[in-house]
Design a protein around this motif. Sequence first.
Motif, PDB file in Angstrom:
ATOM      1  N   GLU A 127      14.862 -65.215  55.693  1.00  0.00           N
ATOM      2  CA  GLU A 127      14.419 -66.018  54.548  1.00  0.00           C
ATOM      3  C   GLU A 127      13.433 -65.272  53.653  1.00  0.00           C
ATOM      4  N   TRP A 128      12.824 -64.194  54.183  1.00  0.00           N
ATOM      5  CA  TRP A 128      11.885 -63.356  53.433  1.00  0.00           C
ATOM      6  C   TRP A 128      10.690 -64.122  52.871  1.00  0.00           C
ATOM      7  N   LYS A 129      10.283 -65.190  53.587  1.00  0.00           N
ATOM      8  CA  LYS A 129       9.093 -65.943  53.166  1.00  0.00           C
ATOM      9  C   LYS A 129       7.854 -65.476  53.922  1.00  0.00           C
ATOM     10  N   ARG A 130       8.049 -65.082  55.163  1.00  0.00           N
ATOM     11  CA  ARG A 130       6.922 -64.631  55.982  1.00  0.00           C
ATOM     12  C   ARG A 130       6.989 -63.134  56.264  1.00  0.00           C
ATOM     13  N   SER A 131       7.951 -62.482  55.640  1.00  0.00           N
ATOM     14  CA  SER A 131       8.100 -61.030  55.759  1.00  0.00           C
ATOM     15  C   SER A 131       8.338 -60.463  54.368  1.00  0.00           C
ATOM     16  N   ALA A 132       8.244 -59.155  54.246  1.00  0.00           N
ATOM     17  CA  ALA A 132       8.436 -58.514  52.939  1.00  0.00           C
ATOM     18  C   ALA A 132       9.436 -57.374  53.072  1.00  0.00           C
ATOM     19  N   ARG A 133      10.137 -57.094  52.003  1.00  0.00           N
ATOM     20  CA  ARG A 133      11.035 -55.938  51.975  1.00  0.00           C
ATOM     21  C   ARG A 133      10.849 -55.211  50.650  1.00  0.00           C
ATOM     22  N   GLU A 134      11.041 -53.930  50.709  1.00  0.00           N
ATOM     23  CA  GLU A 134      10.897 -53.089  49.529  1.00  0.00           C
ATOM     24  C   GLU A 134      12.024 -52.069  49.527  1.00  0.00           C
ATOM     25  N   GLY A 135      12.624 -51.856  48.360  1.00  0.00           N
ATOM     26  CA  GLY A 135      13.675 -50.856  48.259  1.00  0.00           C
ATOM     27  C   GLY A 135      15.008 -51.342  48.800  1.00  0.00           C
ATOM     28  N   ASP A 136      15.766 -50.437  49.388  1.00  0.00           N
ATOM     29  CA  ASP A 136      17.117 -50.726  49.849  1.00  0.00           C
ATOM     30  C   ASP A 136      17.084 -51.282  51.276  1.00  0.00           C
TER      31      ASP A 136
ATOM     32  N   ARG B 258      19.634 -53.020  57.591  1.00  0.00           N
ATOM     33  CA  ARG B 258      19.715 -51.599  57.235  1.00  0.00           C
ATOM     34  C   ARG B 258      18.614 -51.281  56.238  1.00  0.00           C
ATOM     35  N   ILE B 259      17.808 -50.292  56.588  1.00  0.00           N
ATOM     36  CA  ILE B 259      16.708 -49.853  55.724  1.00  0.00           C
ATOM     37  C   ILE B 259      16.961 -48.394  55.400  1.00  0.00           C
ATOM     38  N   ARG B 260      17.197 -48.076  54.140  1.00  0.00           N
ATOM     39  CA  ARG B 260      17.547 -46.694  53.822  1.00  0.00           C
ATOM     40  C   ARG B 260      16.946 -46.257  52.496  1.00  0.00           C
ATOM     41  N   SER B 261      16.685 -44.956  52.414  1.00  0.00           N
ATOM     42  CA  SER B 261      16.130 -44.349  51.211  1.00  0.00           C
ATOM     43  C   SER B 261      16.063 -42.849  51.423  1.00  0.00           C
ATOM     44  N   SER B 262      16.059 -42.112  50.327  1.00  0.00           N
ATOM     45  CA  SER B 262      15.904 -40.658  50.439  1.00  0.00           C
ATOM     46  C   SER B 262      14.478 -40.300  50.836  1.00  0.00           C
TER      47      SER B 262
ATOM     48  N   LEU C 291       8.647 -51.220  59.238  1.00  0.00           N
ATOM     49  CA  LEU C 291       9.815 -50.409  59.581  1.00  0.00           C
ATOM     50  C   LEU C 291      10.302 -49.711  58.322  1.00  0.00           C
ATOM     51  N   CYS C 292      10.121 -48.406  58.268  1.00  0.00           N
ATOM     52  CA  CYS C 292      10.499 -47.640  57.080  1.00  0.00           C
ATOM     53  C   CYS C 292      11.844 -46.937  57.304  1.00  0.00           C
ATOM     54  N   SER C 293      12.552 -46.671  56.221  1.00  0.00           N
ATOM     55  CA  SER C 293      13.847 -46.017  56.309  1.00  0.00           C
ATOM     56  C   SER C 293      13.688 -44.655  57.012  1.00  0.00           C
TER      57      SER C 293
END
Length: 300
Positions: free
Chosen positions: A20-29, A44-48, A177-179
């Motif tokens: 639901e992304w209400k109590r957590s955050a995401r950034e990027g892909d 899936r968490i990904r980035s260069s 948790l980072c890509s």
Amino acid sequence: VPAAWQRPYLNVFKHFRVEEWKRSAREGDVAALTDARLKGTVYRIRSSIPASSYLQLPRTGTQSLGLAGRYLYLLFRPMPRKHFVVHLDVTTEENQVVRISFSNLFKEFKSTATWLQFPFVCGAAKGSPYDGTARASGHDLGAAPADVRWTCLVLDLHSILSLYLNRRYSHLKSIKLCSNLLVKNLCTSDLVFDPGVTFSEARQADLSCRGVAPMPREMAFPVPKGEKWHDLYDYIRFPSEGSKLSYDSIQKSCPGLAAVSEDPVCQLPQPVTLTKAVRDRLSLIHQITSPKAVSALWRR
């Protein structure tokens, strides 16, 4: 001791309703997708650049997860030929926040009073072209191999703070948790879960008296009929033993984040033994992660 709502374990993604992304955050892909092998949703968490995409719990730095379980279980798979970073902020009984980070970007162990950085060695699947003794020369350090496996990583937060900083663990404040990662779930508990042990085997061996239990079904990786868990996935426990404060361990003692197949604490059916490739990885990671002071502790 964890509050009643955190026992016997807490399914972190489920409890905090990550989807639901209400109590957590995401950034990027960062995307939720269905994994055919695991037969369920993974993130899936990904980035260069590893730091530019991440999944974070709780949503803001001013909040705290308040999870008091001694062990943190991370069910994840590093993305092939990529680098990843994981940050855990834990709070000591003195109310000091300490960051515990691990990554296959790190080449050596580093520590300060408030930050521990551990290299993570990505092991290849058993019998693959990457699973050879040549990798023990240092090729383990760096991007994950093409056939890197799904992993159950067990971090003994109590022992990490005690061994490396002589601090007493209070609770887990946040997780980042980072890509580049695929993540199935997280959970916390005071129990040692062994995913390779069935419920009937655990009863026969009376593992509960040692604080050991089978992996809860909602946290488990699927194992097709006739297959063995340890032939399909990696189980990594860190620190693997090394402290009189920890429970009797089902793993060989090695102060480093390296995949290891465990020897049983009891006479469990068909024990898994260490391969030469795994022993080589253990030797390598021992060299690069053990500060001198900690090495002295392990020799006692």
